[in-house]
Write a protein that holds these residues in place. Structure first.
Motif, PDB file in Angstrom:
ATOM      1  N   ILE A  63      33.888 -23.325  35.471  1.00 17.33           N
ATOM      2  CA  ILE A  63      35.131 -23.240  34.718  1.00 17.33           C
ATOM      3  C   ILE A  63      34.808 -22.744  33.313  1.00 17.33           C
ATOM      4  N   ASP A  64      35.781 -22.136  32.674  1.00 14.63           N
ATOM      5  CA  ASP A  64      35.546 -21.605  31.338  1.00 14.63           C
ATOM      6  C   ASP A  64      35.548 -22.736  30.302  1.00 14.63           C
ATOM      7  N   ASP A  66      37.322 -23.344  27.549  1.00 12.54           N
ATOM      8  CA  ASP A  66      38.609 -23.945  27.167  1.00 12.54           C
ATOM      9  C   ASP A  66      39.101 -24.934  28.214  1.00 12.54           C
ATOM     10  N   THR A  67      38.936 -24.593  29.486  1.00 11.18           N
ATOM     11  CA  THR A  67      39.347 -25.501  30.560  1.00 11.18           C
ATOM     12  C   THR A  67      38.504 -26.769  30.525  1.00 11.18           C
ATOM     13  N   ALA A  68      37.207 -26.611  30.321  1.00  4.34           N
ATOM     14  CA  ALA A  68      36.320 -27.776  30.243  1.00  4.34           C
ATOM     15  C   ALA A  68      36.728 -28.677  29.084  1.00  4.34           C
ATOM     16  N   ASP A  70      39.670 -28.904  27.674  1.00  2.00           N
ATOM     17  CA  ASP A  70      40.959 -29.536  28.007  1.00  2.00           C
ATOM     18  C   ASP A  70      40.738 -30.744  28.914  1.00  2.00           C
ATOM     19  N   ASP A  71      39.850 -30.594  29.907  1.00  2.00           N
ATOM     20  CA  ASP A  71      39.554 -31.708  30.816  1.00  2.00           C
ATOM     21  C   ASP A  71      38.935 -32.886  30.073  1.00  2.00           C
ATOM     22  N   GLU A  73      39.270 -33.605  26.843  1.00  2.00           N
ATOM     23  CA  GLU A  73      40.266 -34.208  25.950  1.00  2.00           C
ATOM     24  C   GLU A  73      41.266 -35.083  26.716  1.00  2.00           C
ATOM     25  N   LYS A  74      41.555 -34.746  27.959  1.00  2.00           N
ATOM     26  CA  LYS A  74      42.462 -35.557  28.766  1.00  2.00           C
ATOM     27  C   LYS A  74      41.882 -36.945  29.019  1.00  2.00           C
TER      28      LYS A  74
END
Length: 76
Positions: A63-64, A66-68, A70-71, A73-74
């Motif tokens: 995964i890129d 930004d996606t990592a 975001d994951d 931070e969730k």
């Protein structure tokens, strides 16, 4: 910090100049920074090699950044 970047004739950065007073401050804050040799722990080398192997064999699993982020931070 007032760093000066050193470039070769093609414009590629080849080094960094750190004023001595700032270097001395870094040395006092980060013990061992002046050592010329740095050894990466074997477990870290193995971890990186395994990740590279996994990526080469299953690039669709990656995964890129930004996606990592975001994951991550969730989960915070």
């Amino acid at each position: 910090m007032s760093l000066q970047f050193i470039s070769d004739s093609t414009g590629e950065t080849t080094g960094v100049f750190i004023p001595i007073n700032e270097w001395n401050e870094l040395k006092s804050r980060f013990k061992g920074i002046e050592q010329e040799e740095f050894t990466v722990p074997a477990w870290h080398v193995d971890l990186v090699r395994n990740r590279v192997y996994d990526y080469k064999n299953q690039p669709e699993q990656a995964i890129d950044f930004d996606t990592a982020m975001d994951d991550i931070e969730k989960e915070l």
